[in-house]
Design an enzyme around this catalytic site. Structure first.
Site, PDB file in Angstrom:
ATOM      1  N   ASP A 191      -3.076   6.116  -0.437  1.00  0.00           N
ATOM      2  CA  ASP A 191      -3.492   6.777  -1.720  1.00  0.00           C
ATOM      3  C   ASP A 191      -3.062   6.143  -3.004  1.00  0.00           C
ATOM      4  O   ASP A 191      -2.900   6.719  -3.945  1.00  0.00           O
ATOM      5  CB  ASP A 191      -2.885   8.122  -1.780  1.00  0.00           C
ATOM      6  CG  ASP A 191      -1.327   8.322  -1.569  1.00  0.00           C
ATOM      7  OD1 ASP A 191      -0.826   7.143  -1.427  1.00  0.00           O
ATOM      8  OD2 ASP A 191      -1.036   9.484  -1.895  1.00  0.00           O
ATOM      9  N   GLY A 192      -2.924   4.610  -2.792  1.00  0.00           N
ATOM     10  CA  GLY A 192      -2.663   3.897  -4.037  1.00  0.00           C
ATOM     11  C   GLY A 192      -1.872   2.593  -3.703  1.00  0.00           C
ATOM     12  O   GLY A 192      -1.936   2.258  -2.571  1.00  0.00           O
TER      13      GLY A 192
ATOM     14  N   PRO B 153       0.808  -1.326  -0.023  1.00  0.00           N
ATOM     15  CA  PRO B 153       0.012   0.020   0.028  1.00  0.00           C
ATOM     16  C   PRO B 153       0.901   1.195  -0.041  1.00  0.00           C
ATOM     17  O   PRO B 153       2.166   1.264   0.595  1.00  0.00           O
ATOM     18  CB  PRO B 153      -0.877  -0.078   1.348  1.00  0.00           C
ATOM     19  CG  PRO B 153      -0.117  -1.080   2.169  1.00  0.00           C
ATOM     20  CD  PRO B 153       0.634  -1.939   1.259  1.00  0.00           C
ATOM     21  N   LYS B 154       0.330   2.290  -0.723  1.00  0.00           N
ATOM     22  CA  LYS B 154       1.304   3.491  -0.621  1.00  0.00           C
ATOM     23  C   LYS B 154       0.604   4.485   0.447  1.00  0.00           C
ATOM     24  O   LYS B 154      -0.560   4.679   0.523  1.00  0.00           O
ATOM     25  CB  LYS B 154       1.007   4.161  -2.107  1.00  0.00           C
ATOM     26  CG  LYS B 154       1.833   5.427  -2.194  1.00  0.00           C
ATOM     27  CD  LYS B 154       1.735   6.126  -3.405  1.00  0.00           C
ATOM     28  CE  LYS B 154       2.385   7.150  -3.860  1.00  0.00           C
ATOM     29  NZ  LYS B 154       2.386   8.409  -2.760  1.00  0.00           N
ATOM     30  N   TRP B 155       1.563   4.791   1.602  1.00  0.00           N
ATOM     31  CA  TRP B 155       1.205   5.602   2.681  1.00  0.00           C
ATOM     32  C   TRP B 155       1.285   6.918   2.301  1.00  0.00           C
ATOM     33  O   TRP B 155       2.028   7.557   1.573  1.00  0.00           O
ATOM     34  CB  TRP B 155       2.113   5.299   3.793  1.00  0.00           C
ATOM     35  CG  TRP B 155       1.882   3.749   4.028  1.00  0.00           C
ATOM     36  CD1 TRP B 155       2.541   2.599   3.645  1.00  0.00           C
ATOM     37  CD2 TRP B 155       1.051   3.417   5.178  1.00  0.00           C
ATOM     38  NE1 TRP B 155       2.178   1.576   4.300  1.00  0.00           N
ATOM     39  CE2 TRP B 155       1.175   1.887   5.042  1.00  0.00           C
ATOM     40  CE3 TRP B 155      -0.092   3.951   5.883  1.00  0.00           C
ATOM     41  CZ2 TRP B 155       0.425   1.176   6.023  1.00  0.00           C
ATOM     42  CZ3 TRP B 155      -0.923   3.313   6.816  1.00  0.00           C
ATOM     43  CH2 TRP B 155      -0.491   1.815   6.896  1.00  0.00           C
TER      44      TRP B 155
END
Length: 345
Positions: free
Chosen positions: A178-179, A31-33
């Site tokens: 966010d991604g 996951p993109k933090w």
């Protein structure tokens, strides 16, 4: 610091792609933090928190310095993200407020809005530099040092399943992420190189153009100021659209000239949300006000409170839209998700 790697160290970066990269047999997905990128250096009691621009975060996050001392190995270099929670979601606005010049304010905010460090790469351990070690092995080593990690230092989840990553991409947005980032398992760590891949959310919205700021190079359009009407009908500033060519910037001055008006404008330079902050105190935030009659479609990734989190991207003019119809109601809201469920994986 007597470490195999010493600060400052520029972190490895990712380049944006339009869709989730397909599994090629080597990719690992995370996951993109949505926080501050940080490389942590610890040598005994000495701790250094390095930012993406290689300037130290150390003085702003004293609670993280203590967490690193308590929860990480004696001599280590680790890459990750500093985040602040607001309940069960990330709160980037609260994180921004943590960068404050006054020591008393730093101490107060560390107690009121404590930060966490989410680790996703291990760059050195003891006497050993791991920059040339493939990422899959670095990840395994990273997991092995997390036995003592606790509340202040957390480990990001990872998966080799493209299907699982696709689920994360949709579900985790509700917790403020966010991604998704994709990393080849054989990738060595390459500071300041865009060798990872990231896919972020993108949505569109029709917004009112209510002004513009001039470009730093001269009297041409630098960015369009965008607004949406709230439930009371008040036009709220939601962000900016930029990324025009210089030719287009000059053309826009003429196209927008008939709409320039300084009478009865709903905004002033010092009343725009987020206009003046510790990040922008030295910037000229004046703008050319426009009658709020033009509508434009923009692409954005996600909202931070009532504003676009990042600069929106111009898509097209919408002469068919009534400015009054451009409201917050049109925006898609992700289903909420629990941060603890993410970090428990």
């Amino acid at each position: 610091m007597n470490l195999p790697l010493r600060p400052p160290l520029a972190p490895m970066l990712a380049r944006a792609v339009k869709s989730l990269p397909p599994q090629d047999g080597t990719l690992l997905y995370e996951p993109k933090w949505d926080g501050f990128r940080c490389v942590v250096f610890r040598d005994g009691d000495e701790v250094y928190l390095g930012s993406r621009n290689e300037r130290p975060f150390t003085r702003y996050f004293p609670e993280l310095v203590e967490a690193v001392r308590a929860e990480l190995p004696e001599r280590v270099v680790m890459d990750g993200e500093i985040v602040v929670r607001g309940g069960q979601t990330l709160d980037f606005e609260a994180l921004q407020q943590r960068i404050h010049p006054a020591a008393s304010r730093v101490k107060l905010l560390a107690e009121r809005t404590p930060a966490s460090f989410v680790a996703f790469d291990l760059l050195a351990l003891g006497e050993e530099s791991l920059l040339e070690v493939p990422f899959s092995r670095r990840r395994a080593r990273l997991e092995s040092v997390f036995g003592a990690a606790g509340h202040g230092v957390r480990l990001t989840p990872v998966t080799s399943s493209q299907e699982q990553a696709a689920e994360w991409f949709e579900a985790f947005e509700g917790a403020g992420l966010d991604g998704v980032v994709a990393k080849p398992g054989g990738l060595p760590y390459q500071p300041d190189k865009r060798v990872m891949l990231k896919v972020k959310h993108e949505r569109t919205a029709d917004v009112v153009v209510a002004g513009y700021r001039e470009h730093k190079s001269g009297p041409v359009v630098g960015s369009l100021l965008l607004g949406l009407h709230d439930s009371t009908g008040t036009l709220r500033h939601v962000g900016v659209a930029a990324s025009f060519t210089m030719k287009r910037r000059a053309e826009l001055v003429g196209e927008l000239a008939p709409y320039v008006s300084r009478d009865g404008h709903p905004w002033s330079a010092d009343s725009l949300p987020g206009a003046v902050s510790k990040w922008s105190a030295a910037k000229d935030l004046s703008f050319v006000p426009l009658r709020p009659e033009l509508v434009v479609e923009v692409a954005y990734d996600h909202m931070e409170g009532s504003r676009f989190r990042h600069t929106a991207q111009f898509r097209r003019w919408r002469p068919d839209r009534d400015p009054g119809s451009c409201t917050y109601e049109q925006l898609e809201r992700p289903v909420s998700y629990d941060l603890d469920d993410i970090l428990a994986r």
